[in-house]
Motif scaffolding. Structure first.
Motif, PDB file in Angstrom:
ATOM      1  N   GLU A 250       0.826  -1.202   0.000  1.00  0.00           N
ATOM      2  CA  GLU A 250       0.000   0.000   0.000  1.00  0.00           C
ATOM      3  C   GLU A 250       0.865   1.259   0.000  1.00  0.00           C
ATOM      4  O   GLU A 250       0.574   2.228  -0.721  1.00  0.00           O
ATOM      5  N   ALA A 251       1.948   1.248   0.768  1.00  0.00           N
ATOM      6  CA  ALA A 251       2.851   2.404   0.796  1.00  0.00           C
ATOM      7  C   ALA A 251       3.497   2.620  -0.565  1.00  0.00           C
ATOM      8  O   ALA A 251       3.657   3.764  -1.011  1.00  0.00           O
ATOM      9  N   ASP A 252       3.838   1.532  -1.232  1.00  0.00           N
ATOM     10  CA  ASP A 252       4.421   1.641  -2.573  1.00  0.00           C
ATOM     11  C   ASP A 252       3.425   2.247  -3.557  1.00  0.00           C
ATOM     12  O   ASP A 252       3.786   3.113  -4.365  1.00  0.00           O
ATOM     13  N   ILE A 253       2.191   1.831  -3.481  1.00  0.00           N
ATOM     14  CA  ILE A 253       1.144   2.381  -4.360  1.00  0.00           C
ATOM     15  C   ILE A 253       0.963   3.873  -4.079  1.00  0.00           C
ATOM     16  O   ILE A 253       0.886   4.687  -5.003  1.00  0.00           O
ATOM     17  N   LEU A 254       0.911   4.244  -2.815  1.00  0.00           N
ATOM     18  CA  LEU A 254       0.777   5.657  -2.448  1.00  0.00           C
ATOM     19  C   LEU A 254       1.968   6.462  -2.957  1.00  0.00           C
ATOM     20  O   LEU A 254       1.805   7.559  -3.512  1.00  0.00           O
ATOM     21  N   SER A 255       3.148   5.910  -2.783  1.00  0.00           N
ATOM     22  CA  SER A 255       4.361   6.597  -3.214  1.00  0.00           C
ATOM     23  C   SER A 255       4.366   6.806  -4.725  1.00  0.00           C
ATOM     24  O   SER A 255       4.665   7.900  -5.211  1.00  0.00           O
ATOM     25  N   ARG A 256       4.023   5.770  -5.465  1.00  0.00           N
ATOM     26  CA  ARG A 256       3.988   5.874  -6.938  1.00  0.00           C
ATOM     27  C   ARG A 256       2.934   6.870  -7.405  1.00  0.00           C
ATOM     28  O   ARG A 256       3.072   7.454  -8.473  1.00  0.00           O
ATOM     29  N   ALA A 257       1.921   7.072  -6.591  1.00  0.00           N
ATOM     30  CA  ALA A 257       0.874   8.048  -6.921  1.00  0.00           C
ATOM     31  C   ALA A 257       1.264   9.458  -6.474  1.00  0.00           C
ATOM     32  O   ALA A 257       0.481  10.391  -6.628  1.00  0.00           O
ATOM     33  N   GLY A 258       2.472   9.595  -5.914  1.00  0.00           N
ATOM     34  CA  GLY A 258       2.935  10.907  -5.476  1.00  0.00           C
ATOM     35  C   GLY A 258       2.424  11.319  -4.113  1.00  0.00           C
ATOM     36  O   GLY A 258       2.565  12.474  -3.716  1.00  0.00           O
ATOM     37  N   LEU A 259       1.844  10.392  -3.396  1.00  0.00           N
ATOM     38  CA  LEU A 259       1.293  10.674  -2.069  1.00  0.00           C
ATOM     39  C   LEU A 259       2.308  10.262  -1.003  1.00  0.00           C
ATOM     40  O   LEU A 259       2.091   9.341  -0.207  1.00  0.00           O
ATOM     41  N   LEU A 260       3.417  10.977  -0.982  1.00  0.00           N
ATOM     42  CA  LEU A 260       4.529  10.603  -0.115  1.00  0.00           C
ATOM     43  C   LEU A 260       4.205  10.776   1.363  1.00  0.00           C
ATOM     44  O   LEU A 260       4.572   9.924   2.186  1.00  0.00           O
ATOM     45  N   GLN A 261       3.540  11.855   1.727  1.00  0.00           N
ATOM     46  CA  GLN A 261       3.175  12.053   3.136  1.00  0.00           C
ATOM     47  C   GLN A 261       2.274  10.927   3.624  1.00  0.00           C
ATOM     48  O   GLN A 261       2.453  10.411   4.729  1.00  0.00           O
ATOM     49  N   GLU A 262       1.315  10.552   2.786  1.00  0.00           N
ATOM     50  CA  GLU A 262       0.394   9.478   3.158  1.00  0.00           C
ATOM     51  C   GLU A 262       1.134   8.152   3.291  1.00  0.00           C
ATOM     52  O   GLU A 262       0.879   7.371   4.213  1.00  0.00           O
ATOM     53  N   ALA A 263       2.071   7.903   2.380  1.00  0.00           N
ATOM     54  CA  ALA A 263       2.869   6.676   2.453  1.00  0.00           C
ATOM     55  C   ALA A 263       3.694   6.670   3.739  1.00  0.00           C
ATOM     56  O   ALA A 263       3.785   5.646   4.429  1.00  0.00           O
ATOM     57  N   HIS A 264       4.281   7.813   4.065  1.00  0.00           N
ATOM     58  CA  HIS A 264       5.092   7.914   5.281  1.00  0.00           C
ATOM     59  C   HIS A 264       4.237   7.665   6.527  1.00  0.00           C
ATOM     60  O   HIS A 264       4.642   6.940   7.445  1.00  0.00           O
ATOM     61  N   GLN A 265       3.049   8.265   6.566  1.00  0.00           N
ATOM     62  CA  GLN A 265       2.151   8.069   7.708  1.00  0.00           C
ATOM     63  C   GLN A 265       1.752   6.605   7.842  1.00  0.00           C
ATOM     64  O   GLN A 265       1.720   6.054   8.950  1.00  0.00           O
ATOM     65  N   LEU A 266       1.452   5.970   6.722  1.00  0.00           N
ATOM     66  CA  LEU A 266       1.077   4.551   6.745  1.00  0.00           C
ATOM     67  C   LEU A 266       2.227   3.701   7.291  1.00  0.00           C
ATOM     68  O   LEU A 266       2.016   2.819   8.126  1.00  0.00           O
ATOM     69  N   LEU A 267       3.436   3.972   6.820  1.00  0.00           N
ATOM     70  CA  LEU A 267       4.589   3.189   7.275  1.00  0.00           C
ATOM     71  C   LEU A 267       4.869   3.436   8.756  1.00  0.00           C
ATOM     72  O   LEU A 267       5.242   2.509   9.476  1.00  0.00           O
ATOM     73  N   THR A 268       4.666   4.652   9.213  1.00  0.00           N
ATOM     74  CA  THR A 268       4.845   4.947  10.636  1.00  0.00           C
ATOM     75  C   THR A 268       3.833   4.160  11.466  1.00  0.00           C
ATOM     76  O   THR A 268       4.178   3.561  12.494  1.00  0.00           O
ATOM     77  N   GLN A 269       2.593   4.143  11.013  1.00  0.00           N
ATOM     78  CA  GLN A 269       1.554   3.358  11.699  1.00  0.00           C
ATOM     79  C   GLN A 269       1.915   1.877  11.692  1.00  0.00           C
ATOM     80  O   GLN A 269       1.801   1.191  12.714  1.00  0.00           O
ATOM     81  N   ALA A 270       2.360   1.384  10.556  1.00  0.00           N
ATOM     82  CA  ALA A 270       2.715  -0.030  10.448  1.00  0.00           C
ATOM     83  C   ALA A 270       3.867  -0.380  11.379  1.00  0.00           C
ATOM     84  O   ALA A 270       3.873  -1.456  11.999  1.00  0.00           O
ATOM     85  N   LEU A 271       4.833   0.532  11.507  1.00  0.00           N
ATOM     86  CA  LEU A 271       5.974   0.270  12.393  1.00  0.00           C
ATOM     87  C   LEU A 271       5.581   0.313  13.863  1.00  0.00           C
ATOM     88  O   LEU A 271       6.244  -0.307  14.692  1.00  0.00           O
ATOM     89  N   GLU A 272       4.515   1.012  14.200  1.00  0.00           N
ATOM     90  CA  GLU A 272       4.012   0.970  15.576  1.00  0.00           C
ATOM     91  C   GLU A 272       3.487  -0.422  15.900  1.00  0.00           C
ATOM     92  O   GLU A 272       3.619  -0.905  17.015  1.00  0.00           O
ATOM     93  N   GLU A 273       2.903  -1.076  14.891  1.00  0.00           N
ATOM     94  CA  GLU A 273       2.370  -2.425  15.073  1.00  0.00           C
ATOM     95  C   GLU A 273       3.445  -3.496  14.936  1.00  0.00           C
ATOM     96  O   GLU A 273       3.358  -4.537  15.597  1.00  0.00           O
ATOM     97  N   THR A 274       4.427  -3.255  14.058  1.00  0.00           N
ATOM     98  CA  THR A 274       5.491  -4.237  13.820  1.00  0.00           C
ATOM     99  C   THR A 274       6.845  -3.523  13.825  1.00  0.00           C
ATOM    100  O   THR A 274       7.463  -3.342  12.775  1.00  0.00           O
ATOM    101  N   PRO A 275       7.312  -3.120  15.010  1.00  0.00           N
ATOM    102  CA  PRO A 275       8.524  -2.293  15.094  1.00  0.00           C
ATOM    103  C   PRO A 275       9.806  -2.982  14.612  1.00  0.00           C
ATOM    104  O   PRO A 275      10.784  -2.302  14.321  1.00  0.00           O
ATOM    105  N   ASP A 276       9.802  -4.292  14.513  1.00  0.00           N
ATOM    106  CA  ASP A 276      11.003  -5.007  14.086  1.00  0.00           C
ATOM    107  C   ASP A 276      11.048  -5.272  12.587  1.00  0.00           C
ATOM    108  O   ASP A 276      11.965  -5.944  12.111  1.00  0.00           O
ATOM    109  N   SER A 277      10.101  -4.738  11.845  1.00  0.00           N
ATOM    110  CA  SER A 277      10.071  -4.977  10.400  1.00  0.00           C
ATOM    111  C   SER A 277      11.147  -4.156   9.695  1.00  0.00           C
ATOM    112  O   SER A 277      11.043  -2.936   9.572  1.00  0.00           O
ATOM    113  N   THR A 278      12.161  -4.856   9.215  1.00  0.00           N
ATOM    114  CA  THR A 278      13.244  -4.154   8.521  1.00  0.00           C
ATOM    115  C   THR A 278      12.775  -3.607   7.175  1.00  0.00           C
ATOM    116  O   THR A 278      13.193  -2.522   6.773  1.00  0.00           O
ATOM    117  N   GLY A 279      11.901  -4.338   6.501  1.00  0.00           N
ATOM    118  CA  GLY A 279      11.403  -3.879   5.211  1.00  0.00           C
ATOM    119  C   GLY A 279      10.603  -2.593   5.319  1.00  0.00           C
ATOM    120  O   GLY A 279      10.764  -1.673   4.510  1.00  0.00           O
TER     121      GLY A 279
END
Length: 168
Positions: free
Chosen positions: A5-34
């Motif tokens: 989903e972050a990749d799709i957002l990024s490709r659509a030029g929605l970088l802030q939204e992609a960043h917010q999504l990844l931040t939320q995802a890292l709160e749930e899975t803080p050890d995800s290196t990807g």
């Protein structure tokens, strides 16, 4: 799924939204290196180099042999700052781990270029381009050749990259 989903957002030029999504995802899975690496790359695109560096350094702290994170941080430091000694050390560590990886060879060539070591830069960039004839590597190699005064070969590299890219 977060990464997709972050990749799709990024490709659509929605970088802030992609960043917010990844931040939320890292709160749930803080050890995800990807996810952490993806957020670092989005941070770089958002010109938030401090956030990018924090994420990449966290990855390196967790795995000092993470050549992708070492290379990404080293290249960005060489390209976007004047922290060249640190950049060379990081890319050098990545290169020791993967001595024939074109992306890392390209980064070392770029670090050497940024420090005025043009002959050495051409050696690394030529090896990178031979292994991965990508337009960005061609741009780097051509730029160094141009600055060295080898305008004919620089134009040849750029022209070849352009022709290859037209085929895609």
């Amino acid at each position: 799924l977060y990464g997709l989903e972050a990749d799709i957002l990024s490709r659509a030029g929605l970088l802030q939204e992609a960043h917010q999504l990844l931040t939320q995802a890292l709160e749930e899975t803080p050890d995800s290196t990807g996810l952490r690496y993806a957020r670092a790359m989005i941070s770089e695109q958002l010109d938030d180099l401090d956030a990018m560096e924090r994420d990449l350094r966290a990855l390196i702290a967790a795995n000092p042999d993470n050549s992708t994170a070492l290379n990404a941080l080293g290249y960005t430091l060489a390209d976007r700052t004047q922290r060249y000694a640190e950049a060379r050390e990081l890319v050098g560590r990545a290169l020791a781990l993967q001595p024939n990886e074109p992306a890392i060879l390209d980064s070392m060539g770029w670090v050497l270029y940024r420090t005025g070591r043009y002959d050495e830069a051409v050696e690394y960039l030529s090896r990178a381009y031979a292994g991965f004839p990508d337009p960005e590597v061609a741009a780097h190699l051509g730029e160094v050749l141009w600055v060295k005064g080898d305008k004919e070969n620089a134009i040849g590299i750029w022209r070849g990259a352009l022709l290859r890219d037209l085929d895609r």
